[in-house]
Design a protein around this motif. Structure first.
Motif, PDB file in Angstrom:
ATOM      1  N   TYR A 288       5.377  15.122   4.520  1.00 12.32           N
ATOM      2  CA  TYR A 288       5.451  14.224   3.370  1.00 12.32           C
ATOM      3  C   TYR A 288       4.237  14.394   2.471  1.00 12.32           C
ATOM      4  CZ  TYR A 288       5.685   9.887   0.647  1.00 12.32           C
ATOM      5  OH  TYR A 288       5.732   8.964  -0.371  1.00 12.32           O
ATOM      6  N   ASP A 289       4.480  14.663   1.193  1.00 12.44           N
ATOM      7  CA  ASP A 289       3.446  14.737   0.166  1.00 12.44           C
ATOM      8  C   ASP A 289       3.491  13.426  -0.603  1.00 12.44           C
ATOM      9  OD1 ASP A 289       1.959  15.143  -2.174  1.00 12.44           O
ATOM     10  OD2 ASP A 289       2.468  17.267  -2.275  1.00 12.44           O
ATOM     11  N   SER A 290       2.501  12.566  -0.360  1.00 12.35           N
ATOM     12  CA  SER A 290       2.520  11.234  -0.957  1.00 12.35           C
ATOM     13  C   SER A 290       2.189  11.244  -2.446  1.00 12.35           C
ATOM     14  CB  SER A 290       1.530  10.325  -0.225  1.00 12.35           C
ATOM     15  OG  SER A 290       0.201  10.802  -0.378  1.00 12.35           O
ATOM     16  N   THR A 291       1.504  12.276  -2.914  1.00  7.29           N
ATOM     17  CA  THR A 291       1.144  12.365  -4.328  1.00  7.29           C
ATOM     18  C   THR A 291       2.311  12.871  -5.159  1.00  7.29           C
ATOM     19  OG1 THR A 291      -1.175  12.797  -3.764  1.00  7.29           O
ATOM     20  CG2 THR A 291      -0.457  13.366  -6.003  1.00  7.29           C
TER      21      THR A 291
ATOM     22  N   CYS B 226       0.853  -1.181   0.000  1.00  3.92           N
ATOM     23  CA  CYS B 226       0.000   0.000   0.000  1.00  3.92           C
ATOM     24  C   CYS B 226       0.893   1.237   0.000  1.00  3.92           C
ATOM     25  CB  CYS B 226      -0.912   0.003   1.228  1.00  3.92           C
ATOM     26  SG  CYS B 226      -0.011  -0.030   2.811  1.00  3.92           S
ATOM     27  N   HIS B 227       0.305   2.404  -0.129  1.00  2.75           N
ATOM     28  CA  HIS B 227       1.067   3.647  -0.126  1.00  2.75           C
ATOM     29  C   HIS B 227       0.479   4.586   0.914  1.00  2.75           C
ATOM     30  CE1 HIS B 227       3.487   2.509  -3.573  1.00  2.75           C
ATOM     31  NE2 HIS B 227       2.383   2.082  -4.164  1.00  2.75           N
ATOM     32  N   ALA B 228       1.354   5.201   1.685  1.00  2.00           N
ATOM     33  CA  ALA B 228       0.944   6.057   2.794  1.00  2.00           C
ATOM     34  C   ALA B 228       0.270   7.338   2.286  1.00  2.00           C
ATOM     35  CB  ALA B 228       2.162   6.412   3.644  1.00  2.00           C
ATOM     36  N   PRO B 229      -0.586   7.953   3.102  1.00  2.00           N
ATOM     37  CA  PRO B 229      -1.206   9.233   2.735  1.00  2.00           C
ATOM     38  C   PRO B 229      -0.251  10.397   3.005  1.00  2.00           C
ATOM     39  CG  PRO B 229      -1.929   8.573   4.911  1.00  2.00           C
ATOM     40  CD  PRO B 229      -1.072   7.446   4.389  1.00  2.00           C
ATOM     41  N   ASN B 230      -0.707  11.613   2.757  1.00  2.00           N
ATOM     42  CA  ASN B 230       0.055  12.790   3.166  1.00  2.00           C
ATOM     43  C   ASN B 230       0.234  12.743   4.680  1.00  2.00           C
ATOM     44  OD1 ASN B 230      -0.009  13.703   0.521  1.00  2.00           O
ATOM     45  ND2 ASN B 230      -1.711  15.098   0.871  1.00  2.00           N
ATOM     46  N   MET B 231       1.384  13.201   5.163  1.00  2.00           N
ATOM     47  CA  MET B 231       1.640  13.101   6.590  1.00  2.00           C
ATOM     48  C   MET B 231       2.470  14.269   7.110  1.00  2.00           C
ATOM     49  SD  MET B 231       2.556   9.084   7.210  1.00  2.00           S
ATOM     50  CE  MET B 231       3.645   9.009   5.797  1.00  2.00           C
ATOM     51  N   THR B 232       2.214  14.597   8.380  1.00  2.00           N
ATOM     52  CA  THR B 232       3.047  15.503   9.146  1.00  2.00           C
ATOM     53  C   THR B 232       3.311  14.835  10.489  1.00  2.00           C
ATOM     54  OG1 THR B 232       2.093  17.491   8.132  1.00  2.00           O
ATOM     55  CG2 THR B 232       3.210  17.774  10.246  1.00  2.00           C
ATOM     56  N   GLY B 233       4.538  14.812  10.937  1.00  2.00           N
ATOM     57  CA  GLY B 233       4.822  14.140  12.201  1.00  2.00           C
ATOM     58  C   GLY B 233       6.275  14.259  12.598  1.00  2.00           C
ATOM     59  N   PHE B 234       6.698  13.366  13.474  1.00  2.00           N
ATOM     60  CA  PHE B 234       8.067  13.346  13.978  1.00  2.00           C
ATOM     61  C   PHE B 234       8.656  11.956  13.785  1.00  2.00           C
ATOM     62  CE2 PHE B 234       6.258  16.958  15.997  1.00  2.00           C
ATOM     63  CZ  PHE B 234       7.292  17.833  16.270  1.00  2.00           C
ATOM     64  N   MET B 235       9.945  11.883  13.572  1.00  2.00           N
ATOM     65  CA  MET B 235      10.611  10.599  13.477  1.00  2.00           C
ATOM     66  C   MET B 235      12.004  10.697  14.090  1.00  2.00           C
ATOM     67  SD  MET B 235      12.052  10.030   9.595  1.00  2.00           S
ATOM     68  CE  MET B 235      10.453  10.098   8.813  1.00  2.00           C
TER      69      MET B 235
ATOM     70  N   ASP C 180       2.147  12.563  17.652  1.00  2.00           N
ATOM     71  CA  ASP C 180       1.325  11.729  16.785  1.00  2.00           C
ATOM     72  C   ASP C 180       1.416  12.196  15.340  1.00  2.00           C
ATOM     73  OD1 ASP C 180      -1.354  11.372  19.204  1.00  2.00           O
ATOM     74  OD2 ASP C 180       0.487  10.223  18.923  1.00  2.00           O
ATOM     75  N   ILE C 181       1.302  11.245  14.423  1.00  2.00           N
ATOM     76  CA  ILE C 181       1.291  11.568  12.999  1.00  2.00           C
ATOM     77  C   ILE C 181      -0.097  12.056  12.604  1.00  2.00           C
ATOM     78  CG2 ILE C 181       1.371  10.549  10.698  1.00  2.00           C
ATOM     79  CD1 ILE C 181       3.600   8.826  11.572  1.00  2.00           C
ATOM     80  N   GLU C 182      -0.137  13.063  11.761  1.00  2.00           N
ATOM     81  CA  GLU C 182      -1.393  13.573  11.233  1.00  2.00           C
ATOM     82  C   GLU C 182      -1.415  13.344   9.732  1.00  2.00           C
ATOM     83  OE1 GLU C 182      -2.810  17.366  12.692  1.00  2.00           O
ATOM     84  OE2 GLU C 182      -1.187  17.398  14.161  1.00  2.00           O
ATOM     85  N   SER C 183      -2.550  12.902   9.221  1.00  2.00           N
ATOM     86  CA  SER C 183      -2.679  12.580   7.799  1.00  2.00           C
ATOM     87  C   SER C 183      -3.029  13.823   6.990  1.00  2.00           C
ATOM     88  CB  SER C 183      -3.743  11.492   7.599  1.00  2.00           C
ATOM     89  OG  SER C 183      -3.380  10.316   8.277  1.00  2.00           O
ATOM     90  N   GLU C 184      -2.141  14.807   7.065  1.00  2.00           N
ATOM     91  CA  GLU C 184      -2.323  16.034   6.306  1.00  2.00           C
ATOM     92  C   GLU C 184      -0.986  16.772   6.221  1.00  2.00           C
ATOM     93  OE1 GLU C 184      -4.486  19.207   8.177  1.00  2.00           O
ATOM     94  OE2 GLU C 184      -4.205  18.328  10.171  1.00  2.00           O
ATOM     95  N   ILE C 185      -0.917  17.696   5.273  1.00  2.00           N
ATOM     96  CA  ILE C 185       0.258  18.552   5.141  1.00  2.00           C
ATOM     97  C   ILE C 185      -0.082  19.864   5.830  1.00  2.00           C
ATOM     98  CG2 ILE C 185       1.793  19.747   3.544  1.00  2.00           C
ATOM     99  CD1 ILE C 185       1.193  17.563   1.505  1.00  2.00           C
ATOM    100  N   LYS C 186       0.474  20.118   6.992  1.00  2.00           N
ATOM    101  CA  LYS C 186       0.116  21.286   7.783  1.00  2.00           C
ATOM    102  C   LYS C 186       0.800  22.551   7.296  1.00  2.00           C
ATOM    103  CE  LYS C 186      -0.743  20.746  12.095  1.00  2.00           C
ATOM    104  NZ  LYS C 186      -0.665  20.532  13.555  1.00  2.00           N
ATOM    105  N   GLU C 187       2.026  22.424   6.766  1.00  2.00           N
ATOM    106  CA  GLU C 187       2.760  23.583   6.268  1.00  2.00           C
ATOM    107  C   GLU C 187       3.296  23.268   4.872  1.00  2.00           C
ATOM    108  OE1 GLU C 187       5.182  25.765   9.400  1.00  2.00           O
ATOM    109  OE2 GLU C 187       5.055  23.772  10.312  1.00  2.00           O
ATOM    110  N   PRO C 188       2.476  23.427   3.832  1.00  2.00           N
ATOM    111  CA  PRO C 188       2.892  23.074   2.463  1.00  2.00           C
ATOM    112  C   PRO C 188       4.101  23.862   1.981  1.00  2.00           C
ATOM    113  CG  PRO C 188       0.824  24.305   2.459  1.00  2.00           C
ATOM    114  CD  PRO C 188       1.090  23.916   3.883  1.00  2.00           C
ATOM    115  N   GLU C 189       4.345  25.040   2.553  1.00  2.00           N
ATOM    116  CA  GLU C 189       5.492  25.842   2.124  1.00  2.00           C
ATOM    117  C   GLU C 189       6.821  25.162   2.440  1.00  2.00           C
ATOM    118  OE1 GLU C 189       4.235  27.290   6.239  1.00  2.00           O
ATOM    119  OE2 GLU C 189       3.265  26.721   4.350  1.00  2.00           O
ATOM    120  N   LEU C 190       6.808  24.207   3.366  1.00  2.00           N
ATOM    121  CA  LEU C 190       8.033  23.485   3.697  1.00  2.00           C
ATOM    122  C   LEU C 190       8.506  22.608   2.535  1.00  2.00           C
ATOM    123  CD1 LEU C 190       7.357  22.362   7.389  1.00  2.00           C
ATOM    124  CD2 LEU C 190       8.867  24.198   6.586  1.00  2.00           C
TER     125      LEU C 190
END
Length: 226
Positions: free
Chosen positions: A52-55, A26-35, A188-198
């Motif tokens: 991470y922009d999965s598209t 499978c392929h992960a969705p858009n994500m914002t988080g820590f690693m 926690d990981i969030e399934s969205e891009i919170k700061e697209p300018e990054l």
């Protein structure tokens, strides 16, 4: 080496497994988080935030210099996997290095040729709400002649990735999993891009030429931690 790597992954999980040969990567969705990135000795190489922009297959990773853990690397990486470009960014000095990417493997996406290993339960499968099912995947790193093992939730959110090549082994995992424990509550990981300018190339990095790659060097997201 292979046995030692598998033990490191399995020791954090229950022994409840069942193979299924009909799984497809499978392929992960858009994500914002820590690693965090550690080596086999448990030494923290880097820890920080990612977007991470999965598209578009774009990844930004910035090591967190404010963390109380003494990490050995401070990085700001912007990787365009589709274009095959990696930027090493130094915002303080307003400078960049632009490199050609030779290896597209990274911890937030399962390769299309990955092999399904098993479904396991993280926690207790006998208590309702206490167990999380994970899928385990494995495969070869063609560019470095190494191997990897990755785990995801049933919804394809990545939980951990273990890479090993030669004498160097790295375990890359999201901080809200027990592979790594930090005194923070917002990991926690969030399934969205919170700061697209990054995910945009900084103005001071634009117009750069791609640097020549020395013979024998493989530029990749993973190689930045070696």
């Amino acid at each position: 080496m292979y046995a030692a790597v598998i033990l490191l992954v399995f020791m954090c999980l229950t022994a409840t497994t069942h193979a299924d040969h009909h799984h497809h990567p499978c392929h992960a969705p858009n994500m914002t988080g820590f690693m965090t990135v550690t080596n086999l000795k448990g030494e923290v190489r880097a820890i920080g935030a990612f977007t991470y922009d999965s598209t578009a297959k774009k990844l930004r990773f910035r090591s967190n210099e404010s963390t109380p853990i003494n990490t050995s690397l401070h990085l700001d990486l912007l990787v365009f996997f589709e274009e095959g470009i990696l930027y090493e960014i130094d915002s303080k000095n307003q400078s960049c290095e632009k490199k050609k990417l030779q290896c597209n493997l990274h911890p937030l996406d399962i390769p299309d040729d990955a092999t399904f290993m098993a479904t396991m339960t993280f926690g207790s499968p006998s208590v309702e709400g206490e167990g999380i099912k994970l899928n385990l995947w494995t495969g070869s790193m063609r560019d470095t002649k190494g191997k990897y093992t990755m785990s995801t939730t049933m919804g394809c959110l990545p939980l951990s990735a273990l890479y090993y090549t030669g004498s160097t082994t790295f375990c890359i995992s999201n901080l809200h999993v027990i592979f790594v424990s930090l005194p923070h509550s917002h990991v926690d990981i969030e399934s969205e891009i919170k700061e697209p300018e990054l995910l945009l190339v900084p103005s001071f990095c634009q117009g750069l030429s791609v640097e020549e790659t020395p013979e024998g060097t493989v530029n990749s997201f993973l190689s930045e931690f070696m």
